[in-house]
Design an enzyme around this catalytic site. Sequence first.
Site, PDB file in Angstrom:
ATOM      1  N   CYS A   1       0.859  -1.187   0.000  1.00 23.45           N
ATOM      2  CA  CYS A   1       0.000   0.000   0.000  1.00 23.45           C
ATOM      3  C   CYS A   1       0.894   1.235   0.000  1.00 23.45           C
ATOM      4  O   CYS A   1       0.623   2.238  -0.671  1.00 23.45           O
ATOM      5  CB  CYS A   1      -0.899   0.039   1.230  1.00 23.45           C
TER       6      CYS A   1
ATOM      7  N   CYS B   1       2.112   3.169  -3.139  1.00 19.70           N
ATOM      8  CA  CYS B   1       1.246   4.168  -3.781  1.00 19.70           C
ATOM      9  C   CYS B   1       0.822   5.287  -2.827  1.00 19.70           C
ATOM     10  O   CYS B   1       0.594   6.421  -3.243  1.00 19.70           O
ATOM     11  CB  CYS B   1       0.005   3.506  -4.353  1.00 19.70           C
ATOM     12  N   HIS B   2       0.637   4.951  -1.558  1.00 15.83           N
ATOM     13  CA  HIS B   2       0.206   5.945  -0.555  1.00 15.83           C
ATOM     14  C   HIS B   2       1.315   6.059   0.470  1.00 15.83           C
ATOM     15  O   HIS B   2       1.583   5.105   1.184  1.00 15.83           O
ATOM     16  CB  HIS B   2      -1.073   5.501   0.152  1.00 15.83           C
TER      17      HIS B   2
ATOM     18  N   CYS C   1      -8.065  -1.766  -4.585  1.00 17.35           N
ATOM     19  CA  CYS C   1      -6.602  -1.717  -4.639  1.00 17.35           C
ATOM     20  C   CYS C   1      -6.010  -3.117  -4.567  1.00 17.35           C
ATOM     21  O   CYS C   1      -5.082  -3.451  -5.309  1.00 17.35           O
ATOM     22  CB  CYS C   1      -6.052  -0.859  -3.497  1.00 17.35           C
TER      23      CYS C   1
ATOM     24  N   CYS D   1     -34.413  -0.227  13.110  1.00 21.13           N
ATOM     25  CA  CYS D   1     -33.273   0.426  13.761  1.00 21.13           C
ATOM     26  C   CYS D   1     -33.787   1.582  14.613  1.00 21.13           C
ATOM     27  O   CYS D   1     -33.360   1.784  15.751  1.00 21.13           O
ATOM     28  CB  CYS D   1     -32.306   0.986  12.720  1.00 21.13           C
TER      29      CYS D   1
ATOM     30  N   CYS E   1     -35.223   1.056  18.214  1.00 21.63           N
ATOM     31  CA  CYS E   1     -34.263   0.931  19.309  1.00 21.63           C
ATOM     32  C   CYS E   1     -33.371   2.163  19.433  1.00 21.63           C
ATOM     33  O   CYS E   1     -33.176   2.685  20.519  1.00 21.63           O
ATOM     34  CB  CYS E   1     -33.412  -0.327  19.119  1.00 21.63           C
ATOM     35  N   HIS E   2     -32.817   2.630  18.310  1.00 27.35           N
ATOM     36  CA  HIS E   2     -31.739   3.626  18.397  1.00 27.35           C
ATOM     37  C   HIS E   2     -32.194   5.077  18.245  1.00 27.35           C
ATOM     38  O   HIS E   2     -31.420   5.991  18.474  1.00 27.35           O
ATOM     39  CB  HIS E   2     -30.647   3.311  17.373  1.00 27.35           C
TER      40      HIS E   2
ATOM     41  N   ARG F   1     -21.998  -5.660  12.761  1.00 24.71           N
ATOM     42  CA  ARG F   1     -22.927  -5.154  13.774  1.00 24.71           C
ATOM     43  C   ARG F   1     -24.334  -5.049  13.197  1.00 24.71           C
ATOM     44  O   ARG F   1     -25.307  -5.472  13.806  1.00 24.71           O
ATOM     45  CB  ARG F   1     -22.408  -3.806  14.266  1.00 24.71           C
TER      46      ARG F   1
ATOM     47  N   CYS G   1     -27.690  -6.932  14.622  1.00 22.95           N
ATOM     48  CA  CYS G   1     -28.888  -6.214  15.065  1.00 22.95           C
ATOM     49  C   CYS G   1     -30.123  -6.691  14.298  1.00 22.95           C
ATOM     50  O   CYS G   1     -31.194  -6.848  14.879  1.00 22.95           O
ATOM     51  CB  CYS G   1     -28.700  -4.700  14.924  1.00 22.95           C
TER      52      CYS G   1
END
Lengths: 280, 160
Positions: free
Chosen positions: A96, A99-100, A133, A196, A199-200, A237, A241
């Site tokens: 990586c 290039c970076h 990449c 979602c 609950c959130h 995650r 959920c």
Amino acid sequence: MTASLYGAVLLAALAAGAAYADEDADLVVNGEIEMTVRAPAPDHVEGLSEIMSGWLFRSDETQAVQMDDFDNPGMIFVDAGRETFNAEIGADGESCASCHEGPETLADVRPTYPKWDPERETVQTVEMQVNECVTERMNLPEWKYTGDDMVNMTALLASAARGKPVDVAIDGPAQSTWEQGKEMYYTRYGQLELSCANCHEDNYGNNIRADHLSQGQINGFPTYRLKNAKLNAVQSRFKGCIRDTRAETFSPGSAEFVALELYVASRGNGLSVEGPSVRN
Amino acid sequence: MKFIVCSLGLLGVAAAGTAFAQPVLPSEVAFDEYGAVSASLTGKAGDAASGEVVVVERGQGNCLACHRITALDEFPFHGEVGPPLDGAGSRWSEAELRGLVADAKMTFEGTIMPSFYKNSGYVRPGDGYTGDAAKGELEPILGAQDVENVVAFLMTLKDE
């Protein structure tokens, strides 16, 4: 169960009840990186007036683990990601780093992804960009979407951006994907028929059985969870959920989860990138 | 297919008429306009002690996930998503409680509370908590007698 063991269990339960969440705390990591853990909700988030990092909803002890990189187990995976970043693993010996220059030069990545890619004409997550990449520039087989190499690399890219505000674009060509994600966020999935938002958005700050609900923000990903003692990708995650609503869930890397990630990320526009964060 | 469905329907009607009735099917629960259900789903009385287990257990009703019940203080971690259920047996009639447990959306439109005696109308129903798609015909979350037992337990939650 002996009486004393029973007492200990009760005590633990009491402690867990009492210990949670100093929702007024401020987060400064290593005594120097000041994190924005609460901010006014962006205009496109109708159901909230303030957005809050998941860090605020964790116990004092869990909060403390994220405040110092020596204590934060997630930093081990950042180091592993850095090693891979510098390793000459490509088919022709590319790394990586060829290039970076360094991960610091990629500090704008985590705050702005998922993002529209004009060449591929699709919204790309960080994972999709990394795989572009890996497969096209290093001629390697693609990395598993939530596999160790990938999660470690996303931890490195998040750590390089810590403290910067999340700032994903929701308009222009990304808009229809964003709309799709928004619709998913409010869909009541599964046999429990929970979205979602149920609950959130409607219940953050409330307990659901032993769990203290946060706003389900993703500015802290990947997250090191004390519960499974590993670094967790954001779409893992999501998968958990949705599964917990007794639904047929979606797969990490699916078009649906890319859309959902764009939408959920945009709900956190203005919070700091915190990854790798620590959760229970 | 049509023939089978038809004869099953007939069977249901015939069975309902006999003393050893089959449980009322989820699709055939008779809610009144306020969401109450007057008749037992099984024709049998509920058992409060068994109902308590359903209310507590995570794999069953898990009502404690969302509700506080002081009488069950020995079990840790009561949720805060719904109202406390203390006194529910004084506030509601048995028929109203049966309706609430079977399908609370008939009483409170759009409520977050899951419908425990329903087996259709879901978005992407799963095979339990595996994350895989449901296989075959769905079972309601609770059986008919479980619902009756939970109702019997709720009826014990009287105001002081």
